[in-house]
Enzyme design. Structure first.
Site: not given
Ligand SMILES: Cc1ncc(COP(=O)(O)O)cc1O
Length: 391
Positions: A39, A138, A168, A270, A317-318
């Site tokens: 997953k 859950r 689980h 930044y 930064c991005m």
């Protein structure tokens, strides 16, 4: 020709995936199979490549969280059994039928409606694993009465087949085994209630990586192997037990895009939170928080260059980060390791998780579609997949 246009990539060592699975095969009873949990795009490693390697290495089936994830595996030509571990909206039952993917159920209403939908156009039957909630809180039935009601409802359905029962564990990775033992005792009482009701048990499973390590004799028919398949331990306690030796499969690497030596002090990134001093080398690396390299590593994380550790300089930064190479001269295109080994040094996902205040599971899952994945065998690249361009 390279099929991607950036100098940042993930490396997934398929030999490590194989070795990790084989380590669990050796640790478990011979009768216990392995359901490889792929997953979240294989915990960020690439579900298709990891799923195929796991199956080729001895896994009997695959597990995903979402039916859409199973669709990707089927589209890639994987025909092995696939179980969707999470909730699936009942309207999607026809897709599960068409893909021949097994679903998780624990509600009489859902079962009844799913069967009616499949009957309407005479779709192929769908395999159902019944989930019991023994203490995760859950999904799943919580009482023997509800379990028997769900199983009885399935037995009335011509288009649903009862193919599994599972639970689980919430605390299997902890040294205190009180909670996990209580869960397993309850799971065993559920199985006993079914036997007393003359129900033939289908595939029975309860172990995740931690429980498979600590309680291999709870393997039943199969275990659900997630984090351990990727060479990571669910907790420090599990790692220190050292009864199953694993090899991390993932590395994150990049190349220097720009580098400069400070003639005089200058601030970096930044907020100007870092000041480079005279004779300090600052390298710019083409990766940022938009790739899933967290901004929380600003002024805290480290990278490997020439086998040594160097600090991130300033804010992430991005799309880029800067690192201080101190007095070490460097050149554009020199390789830098963000996660993984270089020389005698290693930056582990555990270390990054600690810096981020999270667990190692989350770190590879954060690496997103912008980073191409390179798959290695014998330390050579044998395949490339770029989620951004889907090839
Ligand atoms: C239901 C379920 N089952 C199994 C897993 C795998 O757990 P690990 O990654 O800890 O092995 C996850 C999960 O949600």
């Amino acid at each position: 020709m390279k099929s991607f246009c950036r100098d940042t990539w993930v490396e997934v060592d398929l030999d490590a995936i194989r070795a990790n699975l084989e380590a669990f095969k050796r640790h478990l009873p011979e009768k216990t199979g392995i359901m490889a949990v792929v997953k979240a795009d294989g915990y960020g490693h690439g579900a298709v490549h990891v799923g195929k390697e796991a199956l080729a290495s001895g896994a009997d089936s695959l597990a995903v969280a979402l039916l859409d994830e199973a669709l990707i595996l089927r589209r890639a030509g994987i025909t092995a059994p696939i179980l969707v571990l999470g909730y699936t909206p009942v309207e999607s039952i026809v897709t599960a039928s068409e893909l021949e993917v097994q679903l998780t159920a624990y509600s009489v209403e859902w079962i009844t409606e799913a069967n009616a939908i499949l009957q309407k156009n005479d779709h192929k039957p769908v395999g159902i694993h019944v989930k019991t909630d023994t203490g995760m809180g859950r999904l799943g039935v919580r009482t023997k009465e509800d379990l028997l009601a769900v199983v009885s409802a399935l037995e009335e359905c011509s288009k649903l087949e009862w193919t599994g029962i599972f639970t689980h564990f919430a605390c299997a990775d902890e040294p205190d085994t009180t909670h996990v033992r209580r869960q397993h005792d309850l799971f065993q009482s559920f199985l006993q209630a079914l036997r007393e009701a003359n129900k033939a048990l289908p595939t029975v499973h309860c172990c995740n990586t931690a429980a498979a390590i600590a309680f291999p004799d709870w393997g039943y028919d199969t275990i659900r192997l997630g984090i351990g398949l990727y060479g990571l331990y669910p907790s420090l306690y599990m790692k220190e037990r050292a009864d199953v030796i694993l090899a991390p499969a993932l590395a994150l690497k990049t190349k220097i895009a720009h580098v400069k030596k400070a003639d005089e002090p200058f601030t970096v990134s930044y907020g100007a939170t870092y000041s480079a001093q005279p004779d300090e080398w600052i390298a710019t690396l083409p990766i940022g928080y938009a790739d899933g390299y967290s901004r929380l590593l600003s002024n805290r994380g480290e990278v490997l260059y020439n086998g040594s550790r160097y600090p991130i300089a300033g804010r992430v930064c991005m799309d880029q980060i800067m690192v201080s190479l101190k007095s070490t001269e460097a050149a554009v295109n020199d390789e830098v390791v963000l996660y993984g080994k270089q020389g005698d040094e290693e930056i582990t996902l555990d270390e990054i998780a600690d810096l981020l205040g999270t667990i190692n599971y989350e770190v590879p899952c954060m690496l997103n579609y912008r980073i191409p994945r390179l798959y290695l065998r014998d330390q050579k690249v044998t395949d490339v997949f770029h989620p951004l361009t889907m090839k």
